[in-house]
Design an enzyme around this catalytic site. Structure first.
Site, PDB file in Angstrom:
ATOM      1  N   GLY A  37      38.159  51.582  51.126  1.00  0.00           N
ATOM      2  CA  GLY A  37      37.483  50.316  51.401  1.00  0.00           C
ATOM      3  C   GLY A  37      38.313  49.083  51.149  1.00  0.00           C
ATOM      4  CE  LYS A  49      30.581  36.981  49.712  1.00  0.00           C
ATOM      5  NZ  LYS A  49      32.005  36.840  50.040  1.00  0.00           N
ATOM      6  CB  SER A 144      46.352  39.863  51.454  1.00  0.00           C
ATOM      7  OG  SER A 144      44.947  39.830  51.226  1.00  0.00           O
ATOM      8  CD  GLU A 186      32.403  33.387  49.193  1.00  0.00           C
ATOM      9  OE1 GLU A 186      32.706  34.451  48.637  1.00  0.00           O
ATOM     10  OE2 GLU A 186      32.251  33.295  50.435  1.00  0.00           O
ATOM     11  CB  VAL A 236      48.043  22.830  39.305  1.00  0.00           C
ATOM     12  CG1 VAL A 236      48.299  23.688  38.075  1.00  0.00           C
ATOM     13  CG2 VAL A 236      46.550  22.563  39.476  1.00  0.00           C
ATOM     14  CG  ASP A 311      43.715  40.044  54.580  1.00  0.00           C
ATOM     15  OD1 ASP A 311      43.021  39.754  55.574  1.00  0.00           O
ATOM     16  OD2 ASP A 311      43.313  39.926  53.402  1.00  0.00           O
ATOM     17  CG  HIS A 443       7.981  25.988  65.041  1.00  0.00           C
ATOM     18  ND1 HIS A 443       8.734  25.018  64.423  1.00  0.00           N
ATOM     19  CD2 HIS A 443       6.715  25.878  64.553  1.00  0.00           C
ATOM     20  CE1 HIS A 443       7.939  24.319  63.614  1.00  0.00           C
ATOM     21  NE2 HIS A 443       6.710  24.814  63.673  1.00  0.00           N
TER      22      HIS A 443
END
Ligand code: FAD
Ligand code: NAI
Length: 465
Positions: A37, A49, A144, A186, A236, A311, A443
């Site tokens: 994964g 999440k 990455s 996040e 920084v 990535d 609606h």
């Protein structure tokens, strides 16, 4: 001899393996970690999440339940339980990928994959066992890892990356975040909701600097109301862990040095392609000075039977982009003529409200000298928003001034992550703002803001404002 060997089991790699197997190719997948994964499932999309959802429940229990007429006495965070639930979500999801590999009869080999030549990979397992396999085609999907700049090297104790921030054993009293990008906002939101003070130090003029200018401006106001503190245009210089605290030294826009102290410092200044251990030279594969493997429009490297996706190549570092590229390469190898529209890869930030975007930003259109019109609609004007008490945000549609074709859609809205798909579908079929404006929207829903923004973009004729 395999038809396809995939190195790396993230969303790019495992999807490439499934599609290759579906197309009848004998496929092997190599993964150096024990679980499948990649970043996304283990230390990225899924755990972040899970914690965003848990922390949002706590935020609602402490901030909005009372107004809804729900009385809960003194809600408390059980961080250990929150982390355990997150870990369960990860393991269920990783097991799901293992199931898919078995179902598609893909050989999974655990260990570090290294090129011996352009067709041969040696896999070194944790137990130091070496396995040599050969493939007609090889897909590099090694992903990455977190980036950092000199002076801000993570020690993984108090100076941390997203990986450690997803496994905290305590809620920081004060969390410093370097970088007001996706990870910073996040994971900053997770700990802000759980009670941390959060101070973000950002080099650019506005938060989420690569998104549409209106997003950064409007969203900073929302986050400040929630208690976030921002040090914008701060460069920084150093971050030090003195055992109990961290000290960030930065130069502000006037060049004056400022010191900011906190309990932890999350370094979230981007990610860099990961190719260590692959021995790209052994296969003769070229990478650029940013470490990205160089690929052509078919995601093919300079060695024709070796491809790279996700990535580790140019473009957005997003799971769904990696997946699309995985499918593309498998289909291309099998002789099909696949297609990806890289302009229509949506981007989402899972804060609350959520942020989502697709297509061009206002800045990009100006830079490209494209004449455009813009229509927007505030979320607070929706009945649905008042019913749920989620009134912050807006939806903005950019359309070509002459043809009315939709060129970009940018939103800060409840459930923007899901809402954006209407815009992606419309844009994939090259719809005009007028097309969207004439579609009947249910609606009360948040989707009505898309219709209203489209009405506003066409002839400035929104109905409900
Ligand atoms: P990866 O997922 O990084 O997988 C690469 C795999 O290759 C790894 O498992 C690695 O162990 C393996 N590997 C590397 N080298 C070798 C080798 N030599 N031999 C064998 N195996 C090797 N994206 C989204 O779209 N939505 C989100 O909500 C989101 N949230 C994120 C949150 C966080 C905190 C982070 C860090 C990232 C998030 N991302 C999100 C980005 C997303 O995780 C990546 O874009 C995605 O995982 C890239 O997929 P990939 O297949 O290219 O590589
Ligand atoms: P990012 O590129 O989103 O943000 C990095 C931020 O750091 C930028 O605002 C940048 O201006 C700032 N910065 C850079 N150098 C700095 C410095 N020296 N001092 C202060 N600020 C500095 O990168 P981030 O947040 O680390 O995320 C990495 C990648 O992971 C992203 O490219 C994103 O695509 C992916 N990701 C996606 C998510 C999603 O889809 N929801 C969630 C999390 C990550």
């Amino acid at each position: 001899m395999y038809d396809v060997i995939v190195i790396g089991s993230g969303p790019g790699g495992y999807v490439a393996a499934i599609r290759s197997a579906q197309l009848g190719m004998k496929t092997a997948l190599i993964e150096k970690y024990a679980t499948l994964g990649g970043t996304c499932l283990n230390v990225g999309c899924i755990p972040s999440k899970a914690l965003l959802d848990s922390s949002e429940h706590f935020h609602n229990a402490t901030h909005t339940f009372e107004k809804h007429g729900i009385e809960v006495e003194n809600p408390k965070v059980n961080l250990k339980q929150m982390m355990e639930r997150k870990d369960e979500v990860i393991s269920q999801t990783c097991d799901g990928v293992k199931f898919l590999m078995d179902k598609n009869k893909i050989d999974v080999i655990h260990g570090i994959g290294t090129f011996l030549d352009s067709n041969t990979i040696e896999v070194l397992s944790d137990e130091k066992k070496k396995t040599k396999i050969e493939g007609k085609n090889i897909i590099i999907a090694t992903g990455s890892k977190p980036n950092y700049f000199p002076g801000m090297e993570p020690d993984k104790k108090r100076i941390i990356t997203s990986t450690e921030a997803l496994k905290m054993k305590e809620i920081p009293g004060k969390l410093l975040v370097i970088g007001a990008g996706v990870i910073g906002l996040e994971l900053g939101s997770v700990y802000k909701r759980l009670g941390s003070q959060v101070e973000v130090i950002e080099f650019a003029k506005q938060i989420l600097p690569t998104m549409d200018i209106s997003i950064g401006k409007d969203f900073a106001k929302i986050l400040k109301k929630d208690g976030f503190k921002f040090h914008m245009e701060h460069r920084v210089q150093s971050v030090k862990n003195n055992g109990k605290k961290v000290l960030v030294k930065a130069l502000n826009k006037k060049g004056v040095e400022v010191e900011i102290e906190g309990d932890y410092c999350l370094v979230a200044v981007g990610r860099k392609p990961f190719t260590e251990g692959l021995n790209l030279k052994g296969a003769g594969v070229d990478a650029n000075d940013r470490g990205q493997i160089i690929v052509n429009e078919n995601l093919q490297t300079n060695v024709p039977n070796i491809y790279a996706i996700g990535d580790v190549v140019r473009g957005a570092m997003l799971a769904h982009k990696a997946e699309e590229e995985g499918v593309y390469v498998a289909e291309f190898i099998s002789g099909q003529k696949p297609h990806i529209n890289h302009n229509l890869i949506p981007g989402v930030v899972y804060t609350w409200p959520e942020i989502a975007a697709v297509g061009k930003t206002e800045q990009e259109l100006i830079e490209d000298n494209v004449e455009f019109k813009s229509g927007s609609f505030p979320i607070r004007a929706l009945g649905r928003a008042r019913a749920s008490m989620d009134i912050n945000g807006m939806i903005k549609i950019l359309a070509d001034k002459t043809t009315d074709e939709i060129l970009g859609v940018h939103m800060i809205a409840p459930r923007a992550a899901d809402l954006i798909m209407e815009a992606v579908t419309a844009m994939e079929y090259r719809a005009s703002a007028e097309d969207l404006a004439r579609i009947c929207h249910p609606h009360p829903t948040y989707t009505e803001a898309i219709k209203e923004a489209a009405l506003s973009a066409t002839e400035n004729r929104p109905l409900h404002i």
